[in-house]
Design a protein around this motif. Structure first.
Motif, mmCIF file in Angstrom:
data_model
loop_
_atom_site.group_PDB
_atom_site.id
_atom_site.type_symbol
_atom_site.label_atom_id
_atom_site.label_comp_id
_atom_site.label_asym_id
_atom_site.label_seq_id
_atom_site.Cartn_x
_atom_site.Cartn_y
_atom_site.Cartn_z
ATOM 1 N N MET A 1 0.827 -1.199 0.000
ATOM 2 C CA MET A 1 0.000 0.000 0.000
ATOM 3 C C MET A 1 0.864 1.253 0.000
ATOM 4 S SD MET A 1 -3.055 1.239 -0.159
ATOM 5 C CE MET A 1 -4.112 -0.163 0.130
ATOM 6 N N LEU A 2 2.021 1.145 0.661
ATOM 7 C CA LEU A 2 2.912 2.300 0.733
ATOM 8 C C LEU A 2 3.352 2.749 -0.656
ATOM 9 C CD1 LEU A 2 4.045 4.106 2.906
ATOM 10 C CD2 LEU A 2 6.028 2.601 3.055
ATOM 11 N N ALA A 67 -6.049 4.518 2.934
ATOM 12 C CA ALA A 67 -4.765 3.835 2.754
ATOM 13 C C ALA A 67 -4.020 3.718 4.084
ATOM 14 C CB ALA A 67 -3.920 4.584 1.724
ATOM 15 N N ILE A 68 -3.985 4.786 4.857
ATOM 16 C CA ILE A 68 -3.294 4.747 6.137
ATOM 17 C C ILE A 68 -4.005 3.811 7.115
ATOM 18 C CG2 ILE A 68 -2.673 6.135 8.160
ATOM 19 C CD1 ILE A 68 -2.078 8.418 6.104
ATOM 20 N N SER A 70 -5.709 1.201 6.313
ATOM 21 C CA SER A 70 -5.457 -0.182 5.895
ATOM 22 C C SER A 70 -4.083 -0.654 6.363
ATOM 23 C CB SER A 70 -5.595 -0.334 4.379
ATOM 24 O OG SER A 70 -4.523 0.278 3.701
ATOM 25 N N ILE A 71 -3.117 0.254 6.421
ATOM 26 C CA ILE A 71 -1.789 -0.103 6.927
ATOM 27 C C ILE A 71 -1.847 -0.302 8.446
ATOM 28 C CG2 ILE A 71 0.559 0.744 7.306
ATOM 29 C CD1 ILE A 71 0.306 2.176 4.557
ATOM 30 N N VAL A 72 -2.406 0.669 9.150
ATOM 31 C CA VAL A 72 -2.451 0.631 10.613
ATOM 32 C C VAL A 72 -3.243 -0.573 11.118
ATOM 33 C CG1 VAL A 72 -3.343 1.852 12.650
ATOM 34 C CG2 VAL A 72 -2.104 3.112 10.881
ATOM 35 N N GLY A 74 -3.767 -3.343 9.493
ATOM 36 C CA GLY A 74 -3.296 -4.597 8.905
ATOM 37 C C GLY A 74 -4.227 -5.159 7.845
ATOM 38 N N GLU A 75 -4.900 -4.307 7.137
ATOM 39 C CA GLU A 75 -5.843 -4.739 6.098
ATOM 40 C C GLU A 75 -5.294 -4.426 4.703
ATOM 41 O OE1 GLU A 75 -8.395 -6.544 6.350
ATOM 42 O OE2 GLU A 75 -8.826 -6.445 8.491
ATOM 43 N N GLN A 76 -4.133 -4.986 4.407
ATOM 44 C CA GLN A 76 -3.522 -4.770 3.101
ATOM 45 C C GLN A 76 -3.670 -6.005 2.218
ATOM 46 O OE1 GLN A 76 0.212 -2.380 3.078
ATOM 47 N NE2 GLN A 76 0.160 -2.833 5.272
ATOM 48 N N SER A 80 -7.891 -4.314 -0.817
ATOM 49 C CA SER A 80 -7.358 -2.986 -0.504
ATOM 50 C C SER A 80 -6.322 -2.560 -1.526
ATOM 51 C CB SER A 80 -6.718 -2.972 0.884
ATOM 52 O OG SER A 80 -7.681 -3.164 1.882
ATOM 53 N N LEU A 81 -5.415 -3.465 -1.851
ATOM 54 C CA LEU A 81 -4.362 -3.140 -2.814
ATOM 55 C C LEU A 81 -4.934 -2.913 -4.210
ATOM 56 C CD1 LEU A 81 -1.579 -5.584 -1.607
ATOM 57 C CD2 LEU A 81 -1.683 -3.097 -1.297
#
Length: 130
Positions: A1-2, A67-68, A70-72, A74-76, A80-81
């Motif tokens: 995601m980053l 996006a943030i 999903s990272i925080v 743990g939903e990547q 999501s991608l």
């Protein structure tokens, strides 16, 4: 995601630079670096680049928030991608279509960007109740 976040931010940087490029082309660099108090009516390209940038700025906070999160959280996962990738590609297509005056493709790209953001939101829904 980053990586997708960085790509979207690069797109933002490109879109931020476009109006400046078209303004310099229209009035020259000396006027452009001045106070710009008495500018002429913008050219078609300048006006389109300004509107395309404003449109991106309307949707960018939603994308970045999703996006943030999903990272925080743990939903990547793939949804999501894929949603983030669709958002990025749709927004890149949107600015191209906007600058070239391609209707209805501009609107289709906008809708695809919204759908990409919605896809990013779906995996986050269960976290509302946790």
């Amino acid at each position: 995601m980053l990586l997708i976040i960085f790509l979207v931010l690069i797109l933002l940087l490109v879109q931020v630079m476009l109006p400046g490029r078209y303004l310099t082309e229209q009035v020259g660099s000396e006027v452009q670096i001045g106070p710009r108090d008495d500018l002429p009516e913008p050219t078609r390209e300048l006006a389109r680049s300004q509107r395309a940038l404003a449109n991106l700025q309307e949707t960018l906070p939603v994308f970045l928030t999703l996006a943030i999160l999903s990272i925080v959280l743990g939903e990547q996962g793939w949804l999501s991608l894929a949603g983030g990738a669709v958002y990025f590609l749709a927004r890149a297509g949107h600015v191209i279509c906007y600058m070239r005056g391609l209707s209805p493709w501009r609107s289709i790209c906008f809708l695809l960007g919204v759908l990409g953001a919605l896809a990013m939101a779906i995996p986050l829904v269960p976290h509302i109740w946790s």
